[in-house]
Design a protein around this motif. Structure first.
Motif, PDB file in Angstrom:
ATOM      1  N   TYR A   1       8.680  -0.174  -4.312  1.00  0.00           N
ATOM      2  CA  TYR A   1       8.624   1.734  -4.566  1.00  0.00           C
ATOM      3  C   TYR A   1       9.226   1.242  -6.317  1.00  0.00           C
TER       4      TYR A   1
ATOM      5  N   LEU B   1       0.541  -1.123  -0.340  1.00  0.00           N
ATOM      6  CA  LEU B   1       0.204  -0.133   0.126  1.00  0.00           C
ATOM      7  C   LEU B   1       0.951   1.464  -0.343  1.00  0.00           C
TER       8      LEU B   1
ATOM      9  N   SER C   1       6.259  11.940  -1.663  1.00  0.00           N
ATOM     10  CA  SER C   1       6.802  11.112  -2.875  1.00  0.00           C
ATOM     11  C   SER C   1       8.103  10.846  -2.716  1.00  0.00           C
TER      12      SER C   1
ATOM     13  N   ASN D   1      -5.285   5.244 -10.985  1.00  0.00           N
ATOM     14  CA  ASN D   1      -4.398   4.305 -10.852  1.00  0.00           C
ATOM     15  C   ASN D   1      -4.431   2.937 -10.709  1.00  0.00           C
TER      16      ASN D   1
ATOM     17  N   SER E   1       2.017   3.494  -3.147  1.00  0.00           N
ATOM     18  CA  SER E   1       1.126   4.850  -3.515  1.00  0.00           C
ATOM     19  C   SER E   1       2.910   5.786  -3.723  1.00  0.00           C
TER      20      SER E   1
ATOM     21  N   SER F   1       2.697   8.473  -6.716  1.00  0.00           N
ATOM     22  CA  SER F   1       2.527  10.135  -5.955  1.00  0.00           C
ATOM     23  C   SER F   1       4.210  10.756  -7.325  1.00  0.00           C
TER      24      SER F   1
END
Length: 296
Positions: free
Chosen positions: A178, A115, A128, A200, A119, A123
């Protein structure tokens, strides 16, 4: 004359079914899967299948060897410790707390890390950048050192041990997710989906996650392996489970003084940790290769 099956349509397998069909052909991975099933059953049913209560003392049976050695007893298959406690019962409890804790931590890290990592990758701007630099700062600390710092702050207990291990390993998983998503976002098919108006969620659900299953498997099994080792290490150092409960690390620590009199007390927990890590890694490697072959 036409045969009955001449116009039968061939059933198209889903991606998961296709990966499973490849996985079934890997004998070592299938054996590892059965090993995982056995370990999970032991974790769930340890209290029911243990021949004795792990904390019960028996002064009549001190330092019994395993039953296949001279002086052993079938009443205590793996022998007893210096206080007469059944080794098998304590080993089952240790496996339950170590493996169960590692699985719980891995599941929480997978959900939270996915999650947060997704995100952060999707972003842009200050949010970010701040998250990325924060993760880089946290990753400069070894995970075990971070877990030790956290457990000193929280206090020594099994629940605090799990929380400390979770918080120490979470940045690694977030960073891995990531990077995986960031690489996929720069590919042409994702750019095409975005230009087509995909949200997204649709990008993640139908575009990104199906294409990062292989690195996701690698990251997940690495986190699980580190969780097993860190729980055992903290238990060995006395920061994990507290008596009368035991886990595999504390079992080894409590038997070091007896290693020359009863080496089995140290050997059995060590072998159990080795088997847990080996079985799960062989299974994950089989899954990873099945995914790679399915993509070819």
């Amino acid at each position: 004359m036409l045969e009955n099956d001449e116009f039968d349509e061939q059933k198209i397998q889903s991606p998961l079914q296709y990966i499973w069909s490849i996985f079934k052909g890997k004998s070592s991975a299938v054996m590892a899967l059965w090993g995982i099933v056995i370990l999970l059953l032991v974790t769930l049913l340890a209290g029911n299948i243990a021949p004795h209560i792990p904390s019960t003392l028996n002064s009549e049976y001190l330092l019994l060897p395993p039953y296949w050695f001279e002086g052993g007893s079938t009443a205590h298959i793996l022998g007893t410790d210096d206080l007469g406690r059944d080794t098998l019962a304590r080993l089952l409890q240790g496996t339950q707390l170590t493996l169960g804790g590692a699985l719980l931590i891995s599941a929480c890290i997978f959900m939270l890390g996915t999650l947060i990592g997704a995100s952060a990758a999707l972003s842009k701007g200050l949010k970010s950048s701040v998250l990325l630099h924060l993760l880089d700062a946290l990753l400069t600390l070894p995970t075990l050192l971070m877990a030790l710092i956290l457990i000193v702050l929280f206090g020594a207990s099994y629940s605090n041990c799990l929380l400390a291990v979770l918080l120490s390993l979470l940045p690694q998983f977030i960073r891995g997710i990531y990077l995986c998503i960031e690489i996929e976002l720069n590919k042409q098919y994702i750019i095409a989906l975005r230009m087509d108006g995909a949200t997204n969620f649709r990008l993640l659900r139908y575009g990104i996650f199906p294409n990062i299953l292989e690195p996701l498997t690698t990251i997940s099994i690495r986190i699980f392996t580190m969780a097993v080792l860190e729980i055992s290490t903290l238990g060995f150092l006395g920061f994990g489970t507290q008596l009368p409960n035991v886990e595999l690390g504390s079992l080894i620590a409590g038997s070091l003084d007896l290693i020359y009199l009863a080496p089995a007390l140290v050997l059995f927990p060590g072998i159990t940790i080795f088997i847990i890590i080996l079985v799960f890694n062989v299974f994950a490697e089989g899954v990873r290769h099945s995914i790679l072959e399915g993509e070819e």
